[in-house]
Design a protein around this motif. Structure first.
Motif, PDB file in Angstrom:
ATOM      1  N   ALA A  28      37.543  48.133  27.447  1.00  0.00           N
ATOM      2  CA  ALA A  28      39.211  48.596  28.536  1.00  0.00           C
ATOM      3  C   ALA A  28      38.486  49.600  29.153  1.00  0.00           C
ATOM      4  O   ALA A  28      37.485  50.550  29.240  1.00  0.00           O
ATOM      5  N   VAL A  29      39.002  48.954  30.823  1.00  0.00           N
ATOM      6  CA  VAL A  29      37.793  49.116  32.015  1.00  0.00           C
ATOM      7  C   VAL A  29      38.599  50.967  32.386  1.00  0.00           C
ATOM      8  O   VAL A  29      39.688  50.278  32.915  1.00  0.00           O
ATOM      9  N   SER A  30      38.148  51.802  32.147  1.00  0.00           N
ATOM     10  CA  SER A  30      39.747  53.065  33.008  1.00  0.00           C
ATOM     11  C   SER A  30      38.941  53.474  34.208  1.00  0.00           C
ATOM     12  O   SER A  30      40.144  54.968  34.466  1.00  0.00           O
ATOM     13  N   GLU A  51      33.280  51.837  32.622  1.00  0.00           N
ATOM     14  CA  GLU A  51      33.189  52.520  33.842  1.00  0.00           C
ATOM     15  C   GLU A  51      32.499  51.731  35.052  1.00  0.00           C
ATOM     16  O   GLU A  51      31.741  50.771  35.347  1.00  0.00           O
ATOM     17  N   ASN A  52      33.362  51.695  35.958  1.00  0.00           N
ATOM     18  CA  ASN A  52      31.975  50.797  36.937  1.00  0.00           C
ATOM     19  C   ASN A  52      31.140  51.746  38.359  1.00  0.00           C
ATOM     20  O   ASN A  52      30.480  51.225  39.130  1.00  0.00           O
ATOM     21  N   ARG A  53      31.420  53.465  37.655  1.00  0.00           N
ATOM     22  CA  ARG A  53      30.121  54.705  38.931  1.00  0.00           C
ATOM     23  C   ARG A  53      30.093  55.274  38.504  1.00  0.00           C
ATOM     24  O   ARG A  53      31.129  55.754  36.875  1.00  0.00           O
ATOM     25  N   LEU A 156      24.360  38.003  29.196  1.00  0.00           N
ATOM     26  CA  LEU A 156      24.857  37.724  30.404  1.00  0.00           C
ATOM     27  C   LEU A 156      26.610  38.512  31.266  1.00  0.00           C
ATOM     28  O   LEU A 156      27.524  38.258  30.461  1.00  0.00           O
ATOM     29  N   MET A 157      26.561  38.016  31.890  1.00  0.00           N
ATOM     30  CA  MET A 157      27.985  39.220  32.753  1.00  0.00           C
ATOM     31  C   MET A 157      28.397  38.023  33.851  1.00  0.00           C
ATOM     32  O   MET A 157      26.965  37.827  34.475  1.00  0.00           O
ATOM     33  N   CYS A 158      29.463  37.934  34.335  1.00  0.00           N
ATOM     34  CA  CYS A 158      30.249  37.140  35.411  1.00  0.00           C
ATOM     35  C   CYS A 158      31.531  38.019  36.317  1.00  0.00           C
ATOM     36  O   CYS A 158      31.742  38.460  35.074  1.00  0.00           O
ATOM     37  N   GLY A 188      35.158  38.012  31.607  1.00  0.00           N
ATOM     38  CA  GLY A 188      36.986  37.920  31.362  1.00  0.00           C
ATOM     39  C   GLY A 188      38.227  39.493  31.286  1.00  0.00           C
ATOM     40  O   GLY A 188      37.569  40.049  31.198  1.00  0.00           O
ATOM     41  N   MET A 189      38.984  38.874  32.272  1.00  0.00           N
ATOM     42  CA  MET A 189      38.685  40.502  33.401  1.00  0.00           C
ATOM     43  C   MET A 189      41.221  40.300  32.247  1.00  0.00           C
ATOM     44  O   MET A 189      41.754  39.557  31.595  1.00  0.00           O
ATOM     45  N   SER A 190      42.638  41.060  32.715  1.00  0.00           N
ATOM     46  CA  SER A 190      42.829  41.057  32.955  1.00  0.00           C
ATOM     47  C   SER A 190      43.491  39.474  33.347  1.00  0.00           C
ATOM     48  O   SER A 190      44.778  39.436  31.842  1.00  0.00           O
ATOM     49  N   GLY A 207      41.039  45.767  32.640  1.00  0.00           N
ATOM     50  CA  GLY A 207      41.437  47.500  33.190  1.00  0.00           C
ATOM     51  C   GLY A 207      43.118  47.377  32.807  1.00  0.00           C
ATOM     52  O   GLY A 207      44.057  47.764  32.060  1.00  0.00           O
ATOM     53  N   THR A 208      43.746  47.066  33.708  1.00  0.00           N
ATOM     54  CA  THR A 208      45.267  47.659  34.435  1.00  0.00           C
ATOM     55  C   THR A 208      45.680  46.890  33.117  1.00  0.00           C
ATOM     56  O   THR A 208      46.850  47.090  33.337  1.00  0.00           O
ATOM     57  N   ALA A 209      45.718  45.401  33.057  1.00  0.00           N
ATOM     58  CA  ALA A 209      46.774  45.344  31.469  1.00  0.00           C
ATOM     59  C   ALA A 209      46.596  46.568  30.567  1.00  0.00           C
ATOM     60  O   ALA A 209      47.683  46.223  29.547  1.00  0.00           O
TER      61      ALA A 209
HETATM   62  C1  PLP Z   1      37.475  46.579  37.427  1.00  0.00           C
HETATM   63  C2  PLP Z   1      36.716  45.861  36.613  1.00  0.00           C
HETATM   64  C3  PLP Z   1      37.268  44.989  35.480  1.00  0.00           C
HETATM   65  C4  PLP Z   1      38.726  45.791  34.970  1.00  0.00           C
HETATM   66  O1  PLP Z   1      39.276  43.898  35.780  1.00  0.00           O
HETATM   67  P1  PLP Z   1      41.168  44.513  35.468  1.00  0.00           P
HETATM   68  O2  PLP Z   1      41.272  43.076  36.831  1.00  0.00           O
HETATM   69  O3  PLP Z   1      41.914  45.800  35.967  1.00  0.00           O
HETATM   70  O4  PLP Z   1      41.579  44.352  34.212  1.00  0.00           O
HETATM   71  C5  PLP Z   1      36.792  44.165  35.059  1.00  0.00           C
HETATM   72  N1  PLP Z   1      35.341  44.361  35.484  1.00  0.00           N
HETATM   73  C6  PLP Z   1      34.630  44.668  36.483  1.00  0.00           C
HETATM   74  C7  PLP Z   1      33.424  44.729  36.358  1.00  0.00           C
HETATM   75  C8  PLP Z   1      35.688  45.498  37.111  1.00  0.00           C
HETATM   76  O5  PLP Z   1      34.824  45.910  37.682  1.00  0.00           O
END
Ligand code: PLP
Length: 216
Positions: A28-30, A51-53, A156-158, A188-190, A207-209
């Motif tokens: 869950a990207v907060s 978190e990204n920072r 791995l991540m992309c 995979g993201m939202s 995150g946003t979803a």
């Molecule tokens: C912000 C972020 C997400 C989440 O993105 P959403 O579109 O809000 O789901 C996923 N991965 C990374 C690397 C991000 O920075």
């Protein structure tokens, strides 16, 4: 959208693609979310966050971890060498390792501390100049270097390009992981997590979803 609904969609994608229930973990990207929204998700029982920072995470997570000691935090954004020590204290996984300099720094700190977050190598599958990650053609060599440093390489991540079919990128990442014997895929993201799960994602970063739109 509630987390429950997302988890139901994940379960459906897992079932449809013949994967085990629970094979894909929700990170869950907060980032940039109000504290009360994060708290609500913690209260609901979810424990894996991203978190990204480093700086932002250091500002809010130590307090949450006091109250929810089993919360797990993953760094999904770029890491600079001067933040590596702090990152190791905060995060249980780093999804964005893409330079030998940062890999060496993490390896040195791991020696010193006797433990290390799980490492994911970020691959720039779209070869976008503005994006982090190793180029697909460099990936095998970089993965071997990370392994030679004795780092706990988990996955791995992309992050696929905005305007391209994400499945192509998920497939590419999965093939690089397969030929290198790597078990986890952070993809995979939202907007595209179901497609990522069909192609083998073990960690979807949403995150946003979950939380709604971000403040800035
Ligand atoms: C912000 C972020 C997400 C989440 O993105 P959403 O579109 O809000 O789901 C996923 N991965 C990374 C690397 C991000 O920075």
């Amino acid at each position: 959208m509630a987390l429950e609904e997302i988890k139901a969609r994940i379960a459906k994608a897992e079932a449809e693609s013949g994967r085990k229930q629970g094979a894909a973990h929700v990170v869950a990207v907060s980032k940039l979310q109000p504290l009360d929204r994060i708290e609500a998700v913690l209260k609901g029982g979810h424990r894996l966050f991203g978190e990204n920072r480093v700086q932002e995470a250091a500002g809010k997570w130590p307090k949450f971890k006091e109250r929810y000691p089993d919360a797990e935090l993953h760094l999904v954004g770029p890491l600079q060498t001067n933040k590596a020590r702090q990152a190791m204290e905060l995060f249980q996984a780093v999804h964005s390792v893409d330079r030998i300099k940062i890999a060496r720094r993490l390896a040195g700190l791991a020696q010193e501390r006797g433990d290390c977050p799980e490492i994911f190598v970020q691959v720039n599958t779209g070869e976008e100049p503005q994006k982090s990650g190793v180029a697909p053609l460099e990936a095998d060599r970089f993965i071997a270097e990370v392994r030679s440093l004795d780092l706990p390489l988990a996955g791995l991540m992309c992050i696929p390009p905005q305007d391209e079919e994400p499945a192509l990128h998920f497939g590419l990442l999965a093939s690089i992981a397969k030929r290198n014997g790597i078990g986890n895929l952070s993809m995979g993201m939202s907007g595209d997590f179901e497609s990522a799960i069909r192609l083998g994602a073990t960690h979807v970063r949403i995150g946003t979803a979950i939380f709604g739109s971000r403040g800035t």
